[in-house]
Scaffold this motif. Sequence first.
Motif, mmCIF file in Angstrom:
data_model
loop_
_atom_site.group_PDB
_atom_site.id
_atom_site.type_symbol
_atom_site.label_atom_id
_atom_site.label_comp_id
_atom_site.label_asym_id
_atom_site.label_seq_id
_atom_site.Cartn_x
_atom_site.Cartn_y
_atom_site.Cartn_z
ATOM 1 N N MET A 17 38.341 20.820 -45.072
ATOM 2 C CA MET A 17 38.559 20.961 -46.316
ATOM 3 C C MET A 17 39.544 21.833 -47.209
ATOM 4 O O MET A 17 40.184 21.577 -48.518
ATOM 5 C CB MET A 17 37.504 21.769 -46.519
ATOM 6 N N GLU A 19 43.059 20.142 -46.789
ATOM 7 C CA GLU A 19 43.520 19.196 -46.768
ATOM 8 C C GLU A 19 44.683 18.923 -46.318
ATOM 9 O O GLU A 19 45.510 18.037 -46.131
ATOM 10 C CB GLU A 19 43.829 18.682 -48.769
ATOM 11 N N ARG A 45 33.958 21.476 -41.286
ATOM 12 C CA ARG A 45 33.752 20.143 -42.344
ATOM 13 C C ARG A 45 34.888 19.361 -42.550
ATOM 14 O O ARG A 45 36.124 20.462 -42.182
ATOM 15 C CB ARG A 45 33.436 20.895 -43.790
ATOM 16 N N VAL A 46 34.869 18.387 -42.400
ATOM 17 C CA VAL A 46 36.076 17.395 -43.033
ATOM 18 C C VAL A 46 36.427 17.241 -43.929
ATOM 19 O O VAL A 46 34.517 16.513 -44.698
ATOM 20 C CB VAL A 46 35.832 16.665 -41.595
ATOM 21 N N SER A 47 37.887 16.858 -44.132
ATOM 22 C CA SER A 47 37.782 16.135 -46.154
ATOM 23 C C SER A 47 38.147 14.719 -46.040
ATOM 24 O O SER A 47 37.842 13.458 -46.797
ATOM 25 C CB SER A 47 38.750 16.498 -46.460
ATOM 26 N N LYS A 48 38.412 13.795 -44.657
ATOM 27 C CA LYS A 48 38.918 12.819 -44.872
ATOM 28 C C LYS A 48 39.739 12.590 -42.591
ATOM 29 O O LYS A 48 40.071 14.325 -42.238
ATOM 30 C CB LYS A 48 40.294 12.454 -45.538
ATOM 31 N N CYS A 49 40.373 11.596 -42.708
ATOM 32 C CA CYS A 49 40.400 11.215 -41.251
ATOM 33 C C CYS A 49 41.886 10.579 -41.950
ATOM 34 O O CYS A 49 41.861 9.514 -42.760
ATOM 35 C CB CYS A 49 40.159 10.157 -40.328
ATOM 36 N N LYS A 58 33.744 5.408 -39.029
ATOM 37 C CA LYS A 58 33.498 5.441 -39.645
ATOM 38 C C LYS A 58 32.036 6.475 -39.077
ATOM 39 O O LYS A 58 31.483 7.179 -39.156
ATOM 40 C CB LYS A 58 33.551 5.702 -41.676
ATOM 41 N N THR A 67 31.592 15.633 -42.910
ATOM 42 C CA THR A 67 31.555 16.095 -44.777
ATOM 43 C C THR A 67 30.812 17.264 -44.329
ATOM 44 O O THR A 67 30.881 17.787 -45.616
ATOM 45 C CB THR A 67 32.394 15.284 -45.326
ATOM 46 N N GLN A 68 29.485 17.430 -44.329
ATOM 47 C CA GLN A 68 28.491 18.354 -44.446
ATOM 48 C C GLN A 68 28.577 19.505 -43.321
ATOM 49 O O GLN A 68 27.466 19.790 -44.026
ATOM 50 C CB GLN A 68 27.165 17.483 -44.797
#
Length: 79
Positions: A17, A19, A45-49, A58, A67-68
């Motif tokens: 998160m 970034e 929690r992940v923001s992007k890959c 995905k 992301t949750q």
Amino acid sequence: MNEDEVEGVAIANLIGMDERSVVGWVYRWNTGALAVMWDVNGPQRVSKCLPDLSDAEKREIDFGGLTQIPRRDSWQDQS
């Protein structure tokens, strides 16, 4: 890869998160399956890959669920 053994190759970094921190990796196994491997801190929690994955990839790793993931401090509140 040796076809007689199950082996995986990292295909994407999971970014936290903030970034910028890599919190895990997405691996593609020689069976075609995808799997997530977390760093030593476990699921976060992940923001992007990076690089970005296709929509199908995905869905396979449940990126929406990644992301949750609850924040660690909220886990302590539940104890």
